[in-house]
Design a protein around this motif. Structure first.
Motif, mmCIF file in Angstrom:
data_model
loop_
_atom_site.group_PDB
_atom_site.id
_atom_site.type_symbol
_atom_site.label_atom_id
_atom_site.label_comp_id
_atom_site.label_asym_id
_atom_site.label_seq_id
_atom_site.Cartn_x
_atom_site.Cartn_y
_atom_site.Cartn_z
ATOM 1 N N ASN A 141 0.800 -1.229 0.000
ATOM 2 C CA ASN A 141 0.000 0.000 0.000
ATOM 3 C C ASN A 141 0.838 1.287 0.000
ATOM 4 O O ASN A 141 0.427 2.292 0.570
ATOM 5 N N LYS A 142 1.982 1.238 -0.642
ATOM 6 C CA LYS A 142 2.857 2.421 -0.721
ATOM 7 C C LYS A 142 3.105 2.849 -2.169
ATOM 8 O O LYS A 142 3.922 3.728 -2.415
ATOM 9 N N GLU A 143 2.447 2.187 -3.115
ATOM 10 C CA GLU A 143 2.573 2.509 -4.540
ATOM 11 C C GLU A 143 4.019 2.418 -5.026
ATOM 12 O O GLU A 143 4.477 3.253 -5.810
ATOM 13 N N GLU A 185 0.084 -6.775 -2.374
ATOM 14 C CA GLU A 185 -1.207 -6.950 -1.728
ATOM 15 C C GLU A 185 -2.193 -7.425 -2.795
ATOM 16 O O GLU A 185 -2.115 -7.005 -3.948
ATOM 17 N N SER A 204 -5.160 -6.750 -3.299
ATOM 18 C CA SER A 204 -6.045 -5.692 -3.788
ATOM 19 C C SER A 204 -5.427 -4.877 -4.927
ATOM 20 O O SER A 204 -6.125 -4.137 -5.607
ATOM 21 N N LEU A 205 -4.120 -5.032 -5.162
ATOM 22 C CA LEU A 205 -3.452 -4.305 -6.243
ATOM 23 C C LEU A 205 -3.667 -5.081 -7.544
ATOM 24 O O LEU A 205 -3.028 -6.102 -7.787
#
Length: 187
Positions: A127-129, A155, A157-158
């Motif tokens: 979640n840090k792109e 993750e 979700s990506l």
């Protein structure tokens, strides 16, 4: 070695059963045994005598497992100082001379390296792109040997990633909240 908050077991190879230690830090998420077992089953006949780049190394889990399974040389990149210090202690304890640990930001390393690799591990904090930027930088740099493999651990979700057209998806699997993918470069 002073007491650490956690340890990870090396699951196969010449260092099987040995432990590496890590201190908890923000974003540190050592690859779970089940995920690691799947990855190294995929790479079973591809890792021996290869040069490996481990970006966002964290605990160094993937580097030490690669070493145990016969990798020739490993560049391990970790920027967090406390985490890096523990990696150095593990390298010393295991006499892991094939691992070159570098205390640097992974993107800074990618900008400056002239080395070429057979396998690249991209397993940044979630979640840090950081995944897409890693893919883009690797695609723009001439650091991959012919037929190199690129491993992504993200993750689950990506779901939206722009993958270079010459990276062929070889394997993928969702394990719990983690998505793992293995690509091979087609030259």
């Amino acid at each position: 070695m002073k007491k650490k908050l956690g340890s990870i077991r090396i699951v196969s190879g010449k260092l099987k059963g040995r432990k590496i230690y890590f201190q908890d830090s923000e974003g540190l998420r050592p690859t779970a045994d089940r995920v690691k077992e799947t990855l190294f089953n995929w790479l079973m006949f591809k890792i021996h005598d290869k040069n490996i780049l481990d970006l966002f190394a964290g605990s160094g889990n993937l580097s030490f497992e690669s070493l145990s399974r016969g990798a020739a040389q490993i560049e391990l990149i970790e920027k967090e100082q406390r985490t890096f210090k523990t990696i150095l202690e593990n390298i010393s304890q295991l006499n892991a001379t094939e691992i070159n640990a570098i205390n640097q930001d992974s993107f800074d390393y990618l900008t400056s390296t002239q080395k070429k690799f057979d396998i690249v591990f991209i397993d940044p904090p979630f979640n840090k792109e950081l995944v897409q930027k890693s893919i883009d930088m690797i695609a723009d740099r001439d650091i991959l040997n012919p037929d190199a493999y690129i491993y992504l651990e993200t993750e689950s979700s990506l779901t939206q990633l722009e993958i270079p057209s010459n990276w062929k998806l070889v394997k993928e699997k969702k394990i719990s909240n983690v998505m793992i993918k293995l690509f091979q470069v087609n030259n």
